[in-house]
Design an enzyme around this catalytic site. Structure first.
Site, short mmCIF file in Angstrom:
data_model
loop_
_atom_site.label_atom_id
_atom_site.label_comp_id
_atom_site.label_asym_id
_atom_site.label_seq_id
_atom_site.Cartn_x
_atom_site.Cartn_y
_atom_site.Cartn_z
N ASP A 1 2.46 3.79 -1.51
CA ASP A 1 2.37 5.34 -1.57
C ASP A 1 0.97 5.90 -2.16
O ASP A 1 0.58 5.34 -3.27
CB ASP A 1 3.42 5.75 -2.48
CG ASP A 1 3.62 7.43 -2.46
OD1 ASP A 1 2.69 8.05 -2.24
OD2 ASP A 1 4.83 7.63 -2.20
N SER B 1 1.80 10.97 0.94
CA SER B 1 3.05 10.67 1.24
C SER B 1 3.63 11.74 2.31
O SER B 1 3.30 11.99 3.21
CB SER B 1 3.69 10.75 -0.18
OG SER B 1 4.87 10.13 -0.26
#
Length: 297
Positions: A185, A38
């Protein structure tokens, strides 16, 4: 001294990385290989591209976080429609502006695809919901998706890793069968991939330094209050993000990880105040300075 670096996810809390990077450079440490999830993948990609701390700091502090909030046109015209779009498109924001910004910053260093980086010098973590797999880019691209890593955009990989569920619309990758995988993610399955450089047996070539954003120290490990279905969903998500990495860290040398407590800052607070940004940077600097005084290397 050359080291390898691993950066955790954390959304906008990643401003704390700026302070840590400053301290790391001042202590004469230079990253060879880097990995992240991320926001950590974003920082790692800039380091792999050749950016120094000062450049990354200027870049992140000049960017307008709010500019990355790019809802579909219909939800701008009819605000209430965003919940209907969320149901069908699985996210509130497209994430296109974030990817475009990443592409521009990397292009400034002549980085476009993984071909432009030294082999193995950047590893980005994503979560494939369709296959139910944790995926490492670019390593798994050919095996899982029949995609040549040399032709795959670094900016696209980082954008995928930063696809916070329900906030940004998930990206899609066509698999070997032609069926498209839903990508979100990387933090869903591994928010702090400290393990990534041990896969090829080369971890001992140089020290591996991890930088992990955590909750405030006094809340670390505190049981969560679960009183309703919403609390349970939130707890499920956080457990998925933390359980894998917590188990690995418990078996590894914690002496190689800079833990930076970032308090209760919301990872998706794209209206972060300047004061909060500076506080995060200072916290990262302080904790890295303290840690590196005694790091055995």
């Amino acid at each position: 001294m050359k080291i390898d670096g691993v950066f955790s996810g954390g959304g906008v809390k990643a401003f704390a990385f700026l302070g840590a990077l400053e301290s790391i450079e001042e202590n004469g440490l230079e990253f060879e290989r880097v990995a992240g999830t991320s926001a950590g993948a974003m920082v790692a990609s800039f380091l792999a591209a050749g950016y120094k701390h000062v450049e990354i700091s200027e870049m992140l502090q000049e960017m307008e976080l709010k500019s990355f909030l790019d809802p579909p046109r219909l939800s701008r015209i009819i605000p209430a429609s965003k919940w209907l779009l969320l149901y069908f498109q699985l996210g509130l924001y497209k994430g296109d502006k974030l990817e475009k910004w990443l592409k521009e910053q990397l292009a400034a260093k002549n980085i476009h695809t993984f071909y432009d980086l030294k082999p193995g010098y950047l590893k980005v973590i994503i979560s494939d919901l369709s296959l139910g797999k944790l995926v490492v880019l670019p390593d798994d691209l050919e095996r899982l998706y029949d995609i040549d890593p040399n032709e795959f955009s670094v900016a696209a990989a980082v954008r995928m890793s930063a696809g916070f569920p329900y906030f940004f619309m998930p990206k899609k990758l066509a698999g070997r069968t032609g069926q498209k995988s839903i990508i979100v993610d990387g933090g869903l399955l591994s928010n702090f991939p400290l393990w990534v450089f041990s896969q090829d047996g080369s971890r001992n070539r140089r020290p591996v330094l991890g930088v992990r954003l955590t909750k405030s120290m006094e809340k670390f490990g505190k049981p969560r209050d679960i009183n309703n279905a919403f609390d349970m969903f939130h707890a499920l998500f956080l457990t998925m993000k933390e359980a894998h990495d917590a188990r690995y860290i418990s078996k590894s040398q914690k002496s190689n990880i800079i833990f930076i407590p970032v308090g209760d800052v919301d990872a998706t607070d794209f209206h972060l105040s300047e004061g909060t940004k500076q506080a995060l940077i200072q916290t990262g600097r302080d904790y890295a300075n303290t840690f590196l005084q005694y790091w055995p290397k």
